[in-house]
Design a protein around this motif. Structure first.
Motif, PDB file in Angstrom:
ATOM      1  N   PRO A 110       0.819  -1.225   0.000  1.00 61.30           N
ATOM      2  CA  PRO A 110       0.000   0.000   0.000  1.00 61.30           C
ATOM      3  C   PRO A 110       0.847   1.266   0.000  1.00 61.30           C
ATOM      4  O   PRO A 110       0.463   2.274  -0.614  1.00 61.30           O
ATOM      5  CB  PRO A 110      -0.815  -0.118   1.299  1.00 61.30           C
ATOM      6  N   ALA A 111       1.998   1.241   0.697  1.00 64.01           N
ATOM      7  CA  ALA A 111       2.866   2.420   0.717  1.00 64.01           C
ATOM      8  C   ALA A 111       3.362   2.756  -0.689  1.00 64.01           C
ATOM      9  O   ALA A 111       3.391   3.928  -1.095  1.00 64.01           O
ATOM     10  CB  ALA A 111       4.050   2.179   1.655  1.00 64.01           C
ATOM     11  N   LEU A 112       3.747   1.727  -1.440  1.00 65.63           N
ATOM     12  CA  LEU A 112       4.196   1.955  -2.818  1.00 65.63           C
ATOM     13  C   LEU A 112       3.050   2.458  -3.702  1.00 65.63           C
ATOM     14  O   LEU A 112       3.243   3.341  -4.544  1.00 65.63           O
ATOM     15  CB  LEU A 112       4.777   0.662  -3.397  1.00 65.63           C
ATOM     16  N   LEU A 113       1.876   1.891  -3.508  1.00 69.90           N
ATOM     17  CA  LEU A 113       0.721   2.312  -4.309  1.00 69.90           C
ATOM     18  C   LEU A 113       0.349   3.767  -4.034  1.00 69.90           C
ATOM     19  O   LEU A 113       0.025   4.527  -4.955  1.00 69.90           O
ATOM     20  CB  LEU A 113      -0.472   1.400  -4.023  1.00 69.90           C
ATOM     21  N   LEU A 114       0.403   4.163  -2.757  1.00 72.22           N
ATOM     22  CA  LEU A 114       0.053   5.534  -2.396  1.00 72.22           C
ATOM     23  C   LEU A 114       1.153   6.521  -2.780  1.00 72.22           C
ATOM     24  O   LEU A 114       0.882   7.638  -3.214  1.00 72.22           O
ATOM     25  CB  LEU A 114      -0.215   5.628  -0.894  1.00 72.22           C
ATOM     26  N   ALA A 169       0.683  -0.682 -12.081  1.00 66.87           N
ATOM     27  CA  ALA A 169       0.584  -1.661 -11.000  1.00 66.87           C
ATOM     28  C   ALA A 169       1.635  -2.762 -11.116  1.00 66.87           C
ATOM     29  O   ALA A 169       2.178  -3.226 -10.108  1.00 66.87           O
ATOM     30  CB  ALA A 169      -0.816  -2.275 -10.990  1.00 66.87           C
ATOM     31  N   ALA A 170       1.931  -3.188 -12.335  1.00 65.38           N
ATOM     32  CA  ALA A 170       2.913  -4.258 -12.532  1.00 65.38           C
ATOM     33  C   ALA A 170       4.279  -3.844 -12.000  1.00 65.38           C
ATOM     34  O   ALA A 170       5.002  -4.652 -11.401  1.00 65.38           O
ATOM     35  CB  ALA A 170       3.008  -4.618 -14.011  1.00 65.38           C
ATOM     36  N   HIS A 171       4.656  -2.582 -12.185  1.00 66.06           N
ATOM     37  CA  HIS A 171       5.940  -2.097 -11.681  1.00 66.06           C
ATOM     38  C   HIS A 171       5.935  -1.985 -10.157  1.00 66.06           C
ATOM     39  O   HIS A 171       6.964  -2.192  -9.508  1.00 66.06           O
ATOM     40  CB  HIS A 171       6.264  -0.735 -12.310  1.00 66.06           C
ATOM     41  N   ILE A 172       4.771  -1.658  -9.596  1.00 68.80           N
ATOM     42  CA  ILE A 172       4.644  -1.620  -8.135  1.00 68.80           C
ATOM     43  C   ILE A 172       4.867  -3.014  -7.558  1.00 68.80           C
ATOM     44  O   ILE A 172       5.609  -3.207  -6.595  1.00 68.80           O
ATOM     45  CB  ILE A 172       3.256  -1.093  -7.719  1.00 68.80           C
ATOM     46  N   LEU A 173       4.208  -4.010  -8.150  1.00 66.31           N
ATOM     47  CA  LEU A 173       4.327  -5.387  -7.672  1.00 66.31           C
ATOM     48  C   LEU A 173       5.759  -5.902  -7.820  1.00 66.31           C
ATOM     49  O   LEU A 173       6.293  -6.556  -6.927  1.00 66.31           O
ATOM     50  CB  LEU A 173       3.355  -6.287  -8.436  1.00 66.31           C
ATOM     51  N   GLY A 174       6.374  -5.608  -8.957  1.00 66.42           N
ATOM     52  CA  GLY A 174       7.745  -6.050  -9.185  1.00 66.42           C
ATOM     53  C   GLY A 174       8.725  -5.405  -8.226  1.00 66.42           C
ATOM     54  O   GLY A 174       9.615  -6.073  -7.676  1.00 66.42           O
ATOM     55  N   THR A 175       8.561  -4.113  -7.992  1.00 64.95           N
ATOM     56  CA  THR A 175       9.432  -3.394  -7.063  1.00 64.95           C
ATOM     57  C   THR A 175       9.228  -3.895  -5.642  1.00 64.95           C
ATOM     58  O   THR A 175      10.182  -4.056  -4.869  1.00 64.95           O
ATOM     59  CB  THR A 175       9.153  -1.884  -7.135  1.00 64.95           C
TER      60      THR A 175
END
Length: 258
Positions: free
Chosen positions: A35-39, A46-52
């Motif tokens: 959630p911190a990365l998403l916010l 989203a794919a880059h958020i999940l990968g990171t």
């Protein structure tokens, strides 16, 4: 790396630090890190958020696993076999993920988690030396197939709370105390994270610069959390476990009806 303000970068590093601590003690650090990365990065796909997220988490998990292996009575061979089963299970779960809606899974998982919380609260000996029993070959096989394959499948299919489920299942099936279960779960998590990260890296969906910086903080949190769990023992881990379980239920409820 995308253009990120200094304030956002500091907050993401702080989230990585705390997430590493939570993940090392009882699992569930992704409840904070993702959630911190998403916010913090609303403009990033989203794919880059999940990968990171996976690139950060695997570093802290590996550091915590190494700390546990040096200081806790972990059966590394058994943990590795469960981890390989979890890796295969997560690949299968990811394959079927597109066909199942998360709105169907969330209520089921919430009920399971509330049942788990009630069990842990009503059975104070759960995860302590007094709760141990004989570990037969059948139980080891069950851990590999059900804990590794089953929870690995869940991780690929849906994901939230995988580390917490691993700790609970390993405690119940192998009669591990909560500290040793946390240690074993970290080794299994390294396997599942490695598989997922390899796929994200192949697809080019990892922000490596940001991940490298956050991983330093995640590693520090993970190693500190592992040392604290080893020092304070099963009762401390039990308390953190209940907090994480209720937090996960609250997050799933918000995602479902919020």
């Amino acid at each position: 790396m995308p253009d990120i303000s200094l304030t956002t970068l500091l907050l993401l590093c702080a989230a990585a630090l705390v997430a590493g601590w939570i993940d090392a003690v009882v699992g569930g650090g992704g409840l904070l890190l993702l959630p911190a990365l998403l916010l913090g990065l609303p403009q990033v796909p989203a794919a880059h958020i999940l990968g990171t997220n996976k690139a950060v988490a695997i570093v802290g998990t590996t550091g915590a696993a190494a700390t546990y292996v040096r200081r806790a009575p972990v059966r590394v061979g058994t943990a590795a076999r469960i981890g390989l089963a979890a890796l295969a299970g997560s690949m299968g779960g990811a394959f079927f993920a597109a066909g199942i809606g998360s709105d169907v899974l969330r209520p089921v998982i919430m009920v399971v988690l509330l049942g788990v919380a009630a069990f842990v609260m009503l059975r104070p000996s759960f995860g302590t030396a007094a709760d141990k029993g004989p570990v037969t070959r059948a139980r080891v096989v069950a851990a590999i197939v059900l804990v590794g394959g089953g929870i690995g499948f869940y991780d690929g299919l849906f994901g939230p709370g995988t580390g917490t489920f691993l700790v609970l299942a390993l405690t119940a099936v192998l009669h591990l105390d909560l500290v040793t279960a946390s240690a074993t779960a970290k080794i299994v998590n390294v396997c599942t994270n490695a598989g997922a990260l390899a796929m994200f890296a192949y697809q080019g969906t990892v922000l490596w610069g940001l991940a490298a910086l956050m991983a330093v903080f995640n590693l520090a949190g993970g190693m500190f959390g592992a040392r604290m769990a080893l020092r304070k023992g099963a009762e401390f881990v039990r308390g953190v476990l209940l907090v994480v379980v209720f937090s996960l239920v609250a997050k799933l409820a918000f995602d479902q009806w919020g």
